[in-house]
Scaffold this motif. Structure first.
Motif: not given
Length: 120
Positions: A82-87
């Motif tokens: 699963k690809v998740t994106v964060c900063t």
């Protein structure tokens, strides 16, 4: 649209992404505490909403492929990543970026109802 020339390859490492912030990432790689476990081929595009406010806009991430290195991952064909994106905030804490869902509430409800009825 996105073409093959727009995609770049990125190394996928094992472990927590929180360790990859700033100098910790370089130190982890140098000290060989991180192992490359695969390669992600993707394209990232930023479209500002307004030229006067370039930090507000839409982030588009196109994932073409993810290949696991067989010597590092057991049964890679059985993985479902699963690809998740964060900063990260000023303190280095991970802040998730929520995925935008362009569907309306009625479309989402219709999809869920179809899945329940059809058993998908």
């Amino acid at each position: 649209g996105v073409t093959n020339d727009d995609f770049q390859s990125f190394t996928v490492f094992d472990g927590s992404m929180a360790d990859h912030v700033g100098n910790n990432f370089n130190r982890a790689v140098r000290d060989k505490r991180r192992h490359a476990i695969g390669e992600l081929k993707m394209s990232i595009m930023w479209t500002p909403a307004d030229e006067e406010v370039p930090e507000v806009g839409q982030l588009r991430i196109y994932v073409d492929s993810l290949t696991f290195f067989c010597k590092r991952i057991e049964a890679p064909e059985e993985k479902n990543p699963k690809v998740t994106v964060c900063t990260f905030d000023d303190r280095g804490n991970e802040v998730p970026i929520k995925r935008w869902d362009p569907r309306t509430a009625s479309q989402v409800a219709s999809t869920i109802a179809s899945q329940l009825i059809l058993g998908d």
